[in-house]
Design a protein around this motif. Structure first.
Motif, PDB file in Angstrom:
ATOM      1  N   SER A 102       0.802  -1.219   0.000  1.00  9.47           N
ATOM      2  CA  SER A 102       0.000   0.000   0.000  1.00  9.47           C
ATOM      3  C   SER A 102       0.839   1.275   0.000  1.00  9.47           C
ATOM      4  O   SER A 102       0.300   2.358  -0.096  1.00  9.47           O
ATOM      5  N   ALA A 103       2.169   1.154   0.102  1.00 13.19           N
ATOM      6  CA  ALA A 103       3.015   2.349   0.153  1.00 13.19           C
ATOM      7  C   ALA A 103       3.360   2.810  -1.256  1.00 13.19           C
ATOM      8  O   ALA A 103       3.931   2.068  -2.045  1.00 13.19           O
ATOM      9  N   LYS A 104       2.983   4.043  -1.554  1.00 15.02           N
ATOM     10  CA  LYS A 104       3.361   4.650  -2.826  1.00 15.02           C
ATOM     11  C   LYS A 104       4.018   5.984  -2.510  1.00 15.02           C
ATOM     12  O   LYS A 104       3.525   6.764  -1.705  1.00 15.02           O
ATOM     13  N   TYR A 105       5.135   6.214  -3.138  1.00 12.94           N
ATOM     14  CA  TYR A 105       5.920   7.408  -2.894  1.00 12.94           C
ATOM     15  C   TYR A 105       5.943   8.249  -4.165  1.00 12.94           C
ATOM     16  O   TYR A 105       6.446   7.815  -5.196  1.00 12.94           O
ATOM     17  N   LYS A 106       5.404   9.454  -4.069  1.00 12.66           N
ATOM     18  CA  LYS A 106       5.416  10.367  -5.220  1.00 12.66           C
ATOM     19  C   LYS A 106       6.828  10.914  -5.374  1.00 12.66           C
ATOM     20  O   LYS A 106       7.406  11.451  -4.424  1.00 12.66           O
ATOM     21  N   ILE A 107       7.389  10.775  -6.553  1.00  7.02           N
ATOM     22  CA  ILE A 107       8.750  11.251  -6.809  1.00  7.02           C
ATOM     23  C   ILE A 107       8.676  12.747  -7.096  1.00  7.02           C
ATOM     24  O   ILE A 107       8.098  13.176  -8.091  1.00  7.02           O
ATOM     25  N   LEU A 108       9.247  13.518  -6.189  1.00  2.00           N
ATOM     26  CA  LEU A 108       9.236  14.975  -6.344  1.00  2.00           C
ATOM     27  C   LEU A 108      10.436  15.467  -7.135  1.00  2.00           C
ATOM     28  O   LEU A 108      10.340  16.429  -7.892  1.00  2.00           O
ATOM     29  N   GLU A 109      11.590  14.800  -6.912  1.00  2.00           N
ATOM     30  CA  GLU A 109      12.803  15.257  -7.583  1.00  2.00           C
ATOM     31  C   GLU A 109      13.816  14.131  -7.637  1.00  2.00           C
ATOM     32  O   GLU A 109      14.025  13.414  -6.664  1.00  2.00           O
ATOM     33  N   ASN A 110      14.440  13.991  -8.789  1.00  2.00           N
ATOM     34  CA  ASN A 110      15.484  12.993  -8.979  1.00  2.00           C
ATOM     35  C   ASN A 110      16.784  13.746  -9.182  1.00  2.00           C
ATOM     36  O   ASN A 110      17.108  14.166 -10.288  1.00  2.00           O
ATOM     37  N   GLY A 111      17.501  13.946  -8.087  1.00  2.00           N
ATOM     38  CA  GLY A 111      18.761  14.672  -8.133  1.00  2.00           C
ATOM     39  C   GLY A 111      19.846  13.848  -7.473  1.00  2.00           C
ATOM     40  O   GLY A 111      19.873  12.620  -7.595  1.00  2.00           O
ATOM     41  N   ALA A 112      20.750  14.525  -6.753  1.00  2.00           N
ATOM     42  CA  ALA A 112      21.784  13.807  -6.019  1.00  2.00           C
ATOM     43  C   ALA A 112      21.149  12.789  -5.076  1.00  2.00           C
ATOM     44  O   ALA A 112      21.666  11.692  -4.889  1.00  2.00           O
ATOM     45  N   VAL A 113      20.028  13.168  -4.507  1.00  2.00           N
ATOM     46  CA  VAL A 113      19.174  12.212  -3.785  1.00  2.00           C
ATOM     47  C   VAL A 113      17.793  12.308  -4.421  1.00  2.00           C
ATOM     48  O   VAL A 113      17.400  13.351  -4.935  1.00  2.00           O
ATOM     49  N   VAL A 114      17.075  11.191  -4.420  1.00  2.00           N
ATOM     50  CA  VAL A 114      15.712  11.193  -4.936  1.00  2.00           C
ATOM     51  C   VAL A 114      14.808  11.555  -3.766  1.00  2.00           C
ATOM     52  O   VAL A 114      14.897  10.947  -2.691  1.00  2.00           O
ATOM     53  N   ILE A 115      13.971  12.552  -3.948  1.00  2.00           N
ATOM     54  CA  ILE A 115      13.086  13.013  -2.877  1.00  2.00           C
ATOM     55  C   ILE A 115      11.652  12.613  -3.211  1.00  2.00           C
ATOM     56  O   ILE A 115      11.182  12.819  -4.327  1.00  2.00           O
ATOM     57  N   TYR A 116      11.007  12.019  -2.213  1.00  2.00           N
ATOM     58  CA  TYR A 116       9.645  11.508  -2.362  1.00  2.00           C
ATOM     59  C   TYR A 116       8.725  12.174  -1.342  1.00  2.00           C
ATOM     60  O   TYR A 116       9.175  12.668  -0.314  1.00  2.00           O
ATOM     61  N   LYS A 117       7.429  12.078  -1.634  1.00  2.00           N
ATOM     62  CA  LYS A 117       6.410  12.520  -0.691  1.00  2.00           C
ATOM     63  C   LYS A 117       5.385  11.401  -0.579  1.00  2.00           C
ATOM     64  O   LYS A 117       5.006  10.792  -1.577  1.00  2.00           O
ATOM     65  N   ALA A 118       4.951  11.129   0.642  1.00  2.00           N
ATOM     66  CA  ALA A 118       3.903  10.131   0.858  1.00  2.00           C
ATOM     67  C   ALA A 118       2.848  10.748   1.755  1.00  2.00           C
ATOM     68  O   ALA A 118       3.159  11.473   2.707  1.00  2.00           O
ATOM     69  N   GLU A 119       1.590  10.474   1.430  1.00  2.00           N
ATOM     70  CA  GLU A 119       0.475  10.989   2.223  1.00  2.00           C
ATOM     71  C   GLU A 119      -0.253   9.836   2.876  1.00  2.00           C
ATOM     72  O   GLU A 119      -0.441   8.788   2.269  1.00  2.00           O
ATOM     73  N   GLN A 120      -0.630  10.059   4.123  1.00  2.00           N
ATOM     74  CA  GLN A 120      -1.443   9.092   4.851  1.00  2.00           C
ATOM     75  C   GLN A 120      -2.732   9.790   5.267  1.00  2.00           C
ATOM     76  O   GLN A 120      -2.758  11.006   5.434  1.00  2.00           O
ATOM     77  N   THR A 121      -3.753   9.014   5.438  1.00  2.00           N
ATOM     78  CA  THR A 121      -5.038   9.563   5.846  1.00  2.00           C
ATOM     79  C   THR A 121      -4.905  10.234   7.206  1.00  2.00           C
ATOM     80  O   THR A 121      -4.281   9.693   8.116  1.00  2.00           O
ATOM     81  N   GLY A 122      -5.498  11.403   7.327  1.00  2.00           N
ATOM     82  CA  GLY A 122      -5.464  12.136   8.587  1.00  2.00           C
ATOM     83  C   GLY A 122      -6.378  11.520   9.630  1.00  2.00           C
ATOM     84  O   GLY A 122      -7.144  10.596   9.359  1.00  2.00           O
ATOM     85  N   ASN A 123      -6.275  12.044  10.836  1.00  2.00           N
ATOM     86  CA  ASN A 123      -7.103  11.562  11.943  1.00  2.00           C
ATOM     87  C   ASN A 123      -7.703  12.758  12.687  1.00  2.00           C
ATOM     88  O   ASN A 123      -7.579  13.891  12.244  1.00  2.00           O
ATOM     89  N   LYS A 124      -8.336  12.492  13.816  1.00  2.00           N
ATOM     90  CA  LYS A 124      -8.959  13.572  14.591  1.00  2.00           C
ATOM     91  C   LYS A 124      -7.951  14.647  14.972  1.00  2.00           C
ATOM     92  O   LYS A 124      -8.251  15.831  14.948  1.00  2.00           O
ATOM     93  N   GLN A 125      -6.759  14.220  15.366  1.00  2.00           N
ATOM     94  CA  GLN A 125      -5.740  15.170  15.824  1.00  2.00           C
ATOM     95  C   GLN A 125      -5.308  16.137  14.725  1.00  2.00           C
ATOM     96  O   GLN A 125      -4.910  17.256  14.998  1.00  2.00           O
ATOM     97  N   THR A 126      -5.365  15.706  13.461  1.00  2.00           N
ATOM     98  CA  THR A 126      -4.958  16.573  12.349  1.00  2.00           C
ATOM     99  C   THR A 126      -6.142  17.226  11.663  1.00  2.00           C
ATOM    100  O   THR A 126      -5.984  17.842  10.612  1.00  2.00           O
ATOM    101  N   GLY A 127      -7.325  17.074  12.249  1.00  2.00           N
ATOM    102  CA  GLY A 127      -8.524  17.621  11.621  1.00  2.00           C
ATOM    103  C   GLY A 127      -8.849  16.891  10.319  1.00  2.00           C
ATOM    104  O   GLY A 127      -9.414  17.466   9.407  1.00  2.00           O
ATOM    105  N   PHE A 128      -8.433  15.644  10.242  1.00  2.00           N
ATOM    106  CA  PHE A 128      -8.651  14.779   9.081  1.00  2.00           C
ATOM    107  C   PHE A 128      -7.952  15.278   7.820  1.00  2.00           C
ATOM    108  O   PHE A 128      -8.276  14.890   6.712  1.00  2.00           O
TER     109      PHE A 128
END
Length: 194
Positions: A102-128
């Motif tokens: 279930s883990a998918k990492y959006k590739i933001l940049e492919n440079g000296a290091v590859v940078i990814y972003k992943a989102e998870q569903t929010g909860n009550k503490q984050t206001g969903f």
């Protein structure tokens, strides 16, 4: 008289609608599957297509599905998520699948290091609101780690990159700073000088 006013308005609205339609077709990016890290690096999509080929990607994420399905020219092709590198979606964004069904990492940049972003569903503490976390890998085929000073220093220990990271970044949040002028993440701009 009313006809003389309404007719040109209808004509102009029709032209605007056709221009918008034309724009949508010409800006339709290709989607497809990256079978290997090398395919991603060389931008070689398997089953590449756009709206004209009716490309549709289904991730089958419900209950941790282990496969994804790519519909291409009306034919379904199933892939094991742990058997491919990633995919490009209909919006032209590239994703890497890594170790978890279930883990998918959006590739933001492919440079000296590859940078990814992943989102998870929010909860009550984050206001969903979705929880966003950043990750990195050393190269397109490297292991994916949480983007933190400790993980970067562990990855680059004993290398010149270690000194650059140590001298230029004080906190984990410094690592996600984007250099608008150079159009890249600051860490990749600094590491590119090596």
């Amino acid at each position: 008289m009313k006809f003389l006013i309404i007719a040109p308005a209808l004509f102009l609205s029709n032209i605007v609608a056709q221009a918008a339609n034309l724009n949508a077709v010409t800006n339709d990016p290709e989607s497809g599957i990256y079978l290997t890290a090398s395919d991603y690096k060389n931008k070689q999509l398997h089953l590449a297509g756009d709206q004209s080929t009716n490309n549709k990607l289904r991730l089958n994420d419900f209950l941790g599905g282990r496969t994804l399905t790519m519909s291409h020219n009306g034919e379904d092709h199933k892939f094991s998520k742990d058997g491919i590198y990633g995919y490009r979606d209909k919006d032209g964004s590239d994703y890497r699948l890594y170790k978890s069904n279930s883990a998918k990492y959006k590739i933001l940049e492919n440079g000296a290091v590859v940078i990814y972003k992943a989102e998870q569903t929010g909860n009550k503490q984050t206001g969903f609101k979705p929880l966003v976390q950043y990750y990195f890998s050393n190269g397109v085929a490297g292991d994916v780690h949480l983007l933190s000073l400790a993980n970067l220093e562990r990855t680059f220990k004993g290398q010149p990159a270690f000194d650059i990271i140590d001298a230029n970044f004080q906190t984990d949040s410094d690592l996600i700073k984007y250099d608008e002028y150079h159009q890249q993440f600051r860490i990749n701009r600094l590491l590119a000088k090596l």
